[in-house]
Design a protein around this motif. Structure first.
Motif, PDB file in Angstrom:
ATOM      1  N   SER A 116       0.834  -1.205   0.000  1.00 34.58           N
ATOM      2  CA  SER A 116       0.000   0.000   0.000  1.00 34.58           C
ATOM      3  C   SER A 116       0.866   1.252   0.000  1.00 34.58           C
ATOM      4  CB  SER A 116      -0.898   0.012   1.240  1.00 34.58           C
ATOM      5  OG  SER A 116      -0.126   0.184   2.409  1.00 34.58           O
ATOM      6  N   GLU A 117       0.273   2.361  -0.418  1.00 34.04           N
ATOM      7  CA  GLU A 117       0.996   3.633  -0.363  1.00 34.04           C
ATOM      8  C   GLU A 117       1.313   4.010   1.079  1.00 34.04           C
ATOM      9  OE1 GLU A 117      -0.484   6.894  -2.572  1.00 34.04           O
ATOM     10  OE2 GLU A 117      -0.476   5.832  -4.478  1.00 34.04           O
ATOM     11  N   GLU A 118       0.424   3.699   2.003  1.00 31.39           N
ATOM     12  CA  GLU A 118       0.674   4.012   3.406  1.00 31.39           C
ATOM     13  C   GLU A 118       1.909   3.270   3.916  1.00 31.39           C
ATOM     14  OE1 GLU A 118       0.161   5.563   7.318  1.00 31.39           O
ATOM     15  OE2 GLU A 118      -0.339   6.209   5.297  1.00 31.39           O
ATOM     16  N   ARG A 121       4.902   4.949   2.505  1.00 29.83           N
ATOM     17  CA  ARG A 121       5.167   6.229   3.177  1.00 29.83           C
ATOM     18  C   ARG A 121       5.919   6.006   4.479  1.00 29.83           C
ATOM     19  NH1 ARG A 121       3.446   9.188   7.142  1.00 29.83           N
ATOM     20  NH2 ARG A 121       1.834   7.682   7.744  1.00 29.83           N
ATOM     21  N   HIS A 134       6.720   9.915  -4.732  1.00 26.94           N
ATOM     22  CA  HIS A 134       5.278  10.162  -4.648  1.00 26.94           C
ATOM     23  C   HIS A 134       4.952  11.590  -5.067  1.00 26.94           C
ATOM     24  CE1 HIS A 134       1.421  11.007  -2.604  1.00 26.94           C
ATOM     25  NE2 HIS A 134       1.168   9.745  -2.883  1.00 26.94           N
ATOM     26  N   PRO A 135       3.869  11.777  -5.867  1.00 27.38           N
ATOM     27  CA  PRO A 135       2.930  10.763  -6.354  1.00 27.38           C
ATOM     28  C   PRO A 135       3.166  10.329  -7.788  1.00 27.38           C
ATOM     29  CG  PRO A 135       1.942  12.917  -6.618  1.00 27.38           C
ATOM     30  CD  PRO A 135       3.353  13.154  -6.075  1.00 27.38           C
ATOM     31  N   PHE A 139       3.616   3.459  -8.083  1.00 29.87           N
ATOM     32  CA  PHE A 139       2.489   2.684  -8.577  1.00 29.87           C
ATOM     33  C   PHE A 139       2.218   1.547  -7.587  1.00 29.87           C
ATOM     34  CE2 PHE A 139       4.709   4.761 -11.968  1.00 29.87           C
ATOM     35  CZ  PHE A 139       3.687   5.338 -12.723  1.00 29.87           C
ATOM     36  N   SER A 140       1.139   1.699  -6.826  1.00 30.11           N
ATOM     37  CA  SER A 140       0.783   0.738  -5.784  1.00 30.11           C
ATOM     38  C   SER A 140      -0.378  -0.129  -6.252  1.00 30.11           C
ATOM     39  CB  SER A 140       0.381   1.475  -4.500  1.00 30.11           C
ATOM     40  OG  SER A 140      -0.341   0.622  -3.622  1.00 30.11           O
ATOM     41  N   HIS A 142      -2.517  -1.451  -4.430  1.00 28.18           N
ATOM     42  CA  HIS A 142      -3.702  -1.095  -3.663  1.00 28.18           C
ATOM     43  C   HIS A 142      -4.453   0.051  -4.320  1.00 28.18           C
ATOM     44  CE1 HIS A 142      -2.909  -3.196   0.358  1.00 28.18           C
ATOM     45  NE2 HIS A 142      -2.025  -3.645  -0.493  1.00 28.18           N
ATOM     46  N   THR A 143      -3.716   0.976  -4.917  1.00 34.89           N
ATOM     47  CA  THR A 143      -4.330   2.126  -5.557  1.00 34.89           C
ATOM     48  C   THR A 143      -4.814   1.796  -6.969  1.00 34.89           C
ATOM     49  OG1 THR A 143      -2.882   3.606  -4.303  1.00 34.89           O
ATOM     50  CG2 THR A 143      -3.942   4.527  -6.251  1.00 34.89           C
ATOM     51  N   MET A 144      -4.030   1.015  -7.686  1.00 33.08           N
ATOM     52  CA  MET A 144      -4.321   0.739  -9.087  1.00 33.08           C
ATOM     53  C   MET A 144      -5.249  -0.451  -9.287  1.00 33.08           C
ATOM     54  SD  MET A 144      -0.676   1.541 -10.880  1.00 33.08           S
ATOM     55  CE  MET A 144      -1.514   1.713 -12.464  1.00 33.08           C
ATOM     56  N   LYS A 145      -5.461  -1.228  -8.220  1.00 41.84           N
ATOM     57  CA  LYS A 145      -6.348  -2.395  -8.283  1.00 41.84           C
ATOM     58  C   LYS A 145      -5.862  -3.449  -9.272  1.00 41.84           C
ATOM     59  CE  LYS A 145      -8.896  -0.061  -5.449  1.00 41.84           C
ATOM     60  NZ  LYS A 145      -8.720  -0.302  -3.990  1.00 41.84           N
TER      61      LYS A 145
END
Length: 221
Positions: A116-118, A121, A134-135, A139-140, A142-145
């Motif tokens: 994940s991005e978290e 971070r 970032h950003p 490419f995560s 979790h974000t990109m599914k």
């Protein structure tokens, strides 16, 4: 004569185990939690079993192996793991030198991770790498599914930089990531810090064991 390598147009780094030495920390948390849920597990077993997988895939695999997991399991594990990771994880030795050399050569870089991005971070932030990537260069899954080994996450990174897949190089430490790079049609160099790298090699990666050896493979030496 020593082998020579062309310079890529984009270098794609995995995060855990390639930029920061966080895989063992995270898998220690994972192993302890799964053991409490009916699946006896050690860090040494967890690493080759789950390294590189997105958390939904970890949950699926652990359940198939006999763990009993609640629907909230991923969030619960992340809460424990994040607290542990906030205590600090070191950079992979030599990786900052590689990044500086790529900057000097004008070769763009990005991060493609199933984490994940978290999480990134927390692990990258203290070293200044969160602000670096970032950003626009992160490419995560979790974000990109879409998660490795699906090649889509690598191809999305290449498209963002308007670079063809064959002009990209991927730096990975897991078989899952190496498989995704292969499926995307990208050259993969597999970083094996603690073993011979057989699992990486089986997925088509060229194995190396020291970040000091990477600049040659990136056409910088």
């Amino acid at each position: 004569m020593p082998k020579t390598y062309p310079r890529p147009d984009l270098v794609i780094f995995d995060c855990d185990g390639v930029l920061v030495d966080s895989e063992r920390v995270f898998n220690a948390v994972l192993a302890e939690d799964l053991t409490s849920r009916g699946l006896a597990m050690t860090t040494e077993v967890s690493l080759p079993t789950f390294a590189g997988l997105a958390m939904p895939e970890v949950a699926k695999k652990a359940t198939e192996m006999g763990a009993t997991l609640p629907e909230t399991w991923i969030a619960e594990v992340y809460e424990i793991a994040y607290a542990t990771l906030r205590q600090g994880v070191p950079l992979i030795p030599g990786v900052m030198t590689v990044l500086h050399r790529l900057d000097a050569a004008g070769i763009p870089t990005c991060v493609v991770s199933n984490g994940s991005e978290e999480k990134m971070r927390i692990t990258l932030g203290p070293h200044g790498l969160w602000d670096r990537f970032h950003p626009n260069a992160m490419f995560s899954a979790h974000t990109m599914k879409v998660a490795k080994p699906d090649p889509g996450i690598f191809l999305a990174a290449a498209a963002h930089f308007d670079v063809e897949a064959r002009q990209c190089v991927v730096i990975e430490d897991s078989a899952t990531g190496a498989r995704g790079a292969y499926r995307a049609g990208m050259q993969c160099f597999g970083y094996a810090a603690h073993d011979a790298g057989d699992l990486l090699a089986a997925e088509g990666a060229e194995v190396f064991h020291d970040m000091a050896d990477l600049p040659l493979r990136l056409g910088l030496d």
